[in-house]
Motif scaffolding. Structure first.
Motif, PDB file in Angstrom:
ATOM      1  N   SER A  51      45.621 -38.116  28.979  1.00  0.00           N
ATOM      2  CA  SER A  51      47.035 -38.858  29.068  1.00  0.00           C
ATOM      3  C   SER A  51      47.135 -39.419  27.861  1.00  0.00           C
ATOM      4  O   SER A  51      48.419 -39.871  27.443  1.00  0.00           O
ATOM      5  N   ALA A  52      46.146 -40.011  27.031  1.00  0.00           N
ATOM      6  CA  ALA A  52      46.362 -40.593  25.904  1.00  0.00           C
ATOM      7  C   ALA A  52      46.458 -40.113  24.542  1.00  0.00           C
ATOM      8  O   ALA A  52      46.707 -40.587  23.526  1.00  0.00           O
ATOM      9  N   LEU A  53      46.488 -38.777  24.665  1.00  0.00           N
ATOM     10  CA  LEU A  53      46.259 -38.008  23.398  1.00  0.00           C
ATOM     11  C   LEU A  53      47.529 -37.516  22.806  1.00  0.00           C
ATOM     12  O   LEU A  53      47.603 -36.955  21.724  1.00  0.00           O
ATOM     13  N   MET A 365      47.155 -39.785  16.140  1.00  0.00           N
ATOM     14  CA  MET A 365      46.919 -41.408  16.823  1.00  0.00           C
ATOM     15  C   MET A 365      46.912 -42.502  15.543  1.00  0.00           C
ATOM     16  O   MET A 365      47.467 -43.393  15.852  1.00  0.00           O
ATOM     17  N   LEU A 391      39.179 -50.289  26.271  1.00  0.00           N
ATOM     18  CA  LEU A 391      38.690 -49.087  25.341  1.00  0.00           C
ATOM     19  C   LEU A 391      37.310 -49.357  24.768  1.00  0.00           C
ATOM     20  O   LEU A 391      36.619 -48.386  24.629  1.00  0.00           O
ATOM     21  N   THR A 447      40.493 -40.768  19.310  1.00  0.00           N
ATOM     22  CA  THR A 447      41.562 -40.380  19.449  1.00  0.00           C
ATOM     23  C   THR A 447      42.351 -41.533  20.495  1.00  0.00           C
ATOM     24  O   THR A 447      43.441 -42.249  20.020  1.00  0.00           O
ATOM     25  N   ILE A 448      41.665 -41.848  21.523  1.00  0.00           N
ATOM     26  CA  ILE A 448      42.484 -42.902  22.447  1.00  0.00           C
ATOM     27  C   ILE A 448      42.076 -44.332  21.901  1.00  0.00           C
ATOM     28  O   ILE A 448      43.011 -45.232  22.481  1.00  0.00           O
ATOM     29  N   HIS A 449      41.260 -44.372  21.088  1.00  0.00           N
ATOM     30  CA  HIS A 449      41.087 -46.159  20.434  1.00  0.00           C
ATOM     31  C   HIS A 449      41.321 -45.630  18.909  1.00  0.00           C
ATOM     32  O   HIS A 449      40.360 -46.396  18.211  1.00  0.00           O
TER      33      HIS A 449
END
Length: 463
Positions: A51-53, A365, A391, A447-449
């Protein structure tokens, strides 16, 4: 819906689409019911991981630019004035709108009796539909302070649902839509003491799911598929998933200088939506990429020809692009530029393809969180300190990894993830002993952080 099918290029074999594409597919699967429930379960897991990508393709960006908030309305496939909200009801006015009678009946006749009044001593297979008696027993274990939480949720939906939907679907841009959603979520968190009760509620929910055998399952699915679903639920590591959500919600409910972490998160989401609106509204996207053309085009939503602005010169386009780049901290063109230069892969045949995906997703990101000139705005608007803490919780992601591996290893669910295909034949031992490579997890975390891994100085979080 016809608008989506005609205008949004959701193609077979297109790889990993965006979160919104997954939601659209999930909606279709749920409506088809039956055998498709298994595929819907797979998509739910993938949504959690991806979902965060921000994994969109160029066609999707074009679609967002052309249709804006209509995407959400079309995705939900409801004509809100007619299918959900009774605009002709004498009490249907601002602050007191009503659901259509069939929607209200579904809540009042099916959900409220079971979630609010049914108890284990009066539950039978003949008077329960949504829940089974095991679920009733699990929710009865909630403490007195939290026992009414399921009932509170459905009553809140009945009372506030029509107004929320009306406000959501009459919003003029993405920021307004998210203000409606986040405002209502904050109300729910505070009104029903969700931060206190979430742990008990999730334990009861997963306890209910593990041995679920409600009549709704038998009425909505092909009988031959039910044993496989129940076998899957018994073998999935729901305990790890429960631990993941407990740690996640614990972080979301942490105290901050503004009250609670969810206030900071909601503020950041709204700020990101404002950047998106600055990017796509007023023909900014077309002007930036030189796609500003003259003439008339057919609008599939209004079903009529619409006149568009006359073309502009290359010099004027260059001036506009230069102006947007100077103001890059207030739009998302730096992110889109990165994506257009290095699009995410669309096919996956092995782990190396996933590595390539994460490498490119990190760049995407990083362009949002690591721009040197925007580090002040990024830190103040998009990077709350409680998000940083969430995270950085490695144990939380250990639990998520354990659950994902249990999905991969569970027999008879017939899951086929691109690059991770398996069968019950000679590859079974490999599948059972499989672990996610450390570099893939690292790529996912970067990627998410992304704000933690900037090559230059990391942005300073707020609150």
């Amino acid at each position: 819906s016809s608008g989506i099918n005609a205008e949004w290029p959701l193609r077979p074999g297109s790889g990993i689409p965006s979160l919104l594409q997954y939601l659209l597919v999930l909606r279709t699967l749920i409506r088809e019911q039956g055998r498709q429930i298994l595929a819907a379960m797979k998509i739910l897991v993938l949504i959690t991981v991806l979902s965060a990508l921000t994994s969109v393709d160029a066609d999707f960006i074009e679609y967002i630019n052309e249709n804006g908030t209509e995407l959400v309305k079309e995705m939900l496939d409801v004509y809100w004035k007619y299918d959900i909200i009774d605009m002709d009801h004498p009490h249907s006015r601002p602050g007191n709108r009503k659901f259509h009678q069939d929607v209200e009946d579904a809540l009042v006749d099916n959900l409220i009796p079971e979630l609010c009044y049914m108890r284990s001593d009066n539950c039978t297979i003949y008077n329960s539909f949504v829940l089974d008696c095991n679920c009733v027993e699990e929710f009865e274990k909630l403490s007195p302070q939290c026992r009414t939480l399921p009932c509170d949720f459905v009553k809140h939906a009945l009372e506030r649902g029509p107004e929320i939907i009306f406000e959501l679907f009459t919003a003029t841009n993405l920021q307004e839509m998210l203000e409606v959603v986040t405002g209502e979520l904050a109300t729910i968190f505070e009104s029903y003491d969700f931060c206190t009760c979430s742990g008990e509620f999730l334990k009861a929910l997963f306890g209910c799911a593990k041995f679920f055998n409600g009549n709704i399952l038998h009425s909505q699915m092909y009988a031959g598929d039910i044993p496989n679903v129940q076998l899957g639920l018994r073998n999935l590591d729901l305990n790890s998933l429960n631990k993941f959500f407990n740690k996640l919600i614990g972080g979301i409910c942490a105290d901050t200088s503004s009250g609670k972490c969810y206030n900071d998160l909601f503020s950041s989401v709204q700020n990101l939506a404002a950047l998106a609106d600055n990017t796509f509204e007023n023909d900014n996207y077309d002007r930036y990429y030189g796609q500003y053309y003259a003439g008339s085009i057919y609008n599939s939503y209004t079903r009529r020809d619409e006149t568009v602005e006359p073309p502009v010169s290359e010099e004027e386009t260059a001036r506009f692009v230069n102006r947007m780049k100077k103001d890059k901290c207030n739009n998302l063109f730096r992110v889109i530029d990165t994506f257009k230069d290095d699009e995410l892969p669309t096919t996956f045949s092995d782990e190396d393809d996933w590595r390539e995906f994460f490498d490119r997703a990190q760049n995407l990101m990083s362009s949002l969180y690591c721009d040197r000139k925007c580090k002040t705005e990024i830190g103040e608007d998009l990077y709350p300190c409680c998000l940083k803490d969430i995270l950085n919780n490695n144990k939380m992601f250990d639990h998520l990894e354990d659950f994902i591996l249990s999905v991969y290893k569970t027999p008879d669910l017939d899951f086929y993830w691109d690059g991770f295909e398996h069968s019950l034949g000679n590859e079974y031992n490999h599948r059972w002993n499989y672990t996610i490579p450390e570099d893939l997890r690292t790529g996912f975390m970067k990627t998410i952080h992304a704000a933690k891994y900037c090559e230059a100085r990391n942005p300073t979080c707020f609150n």
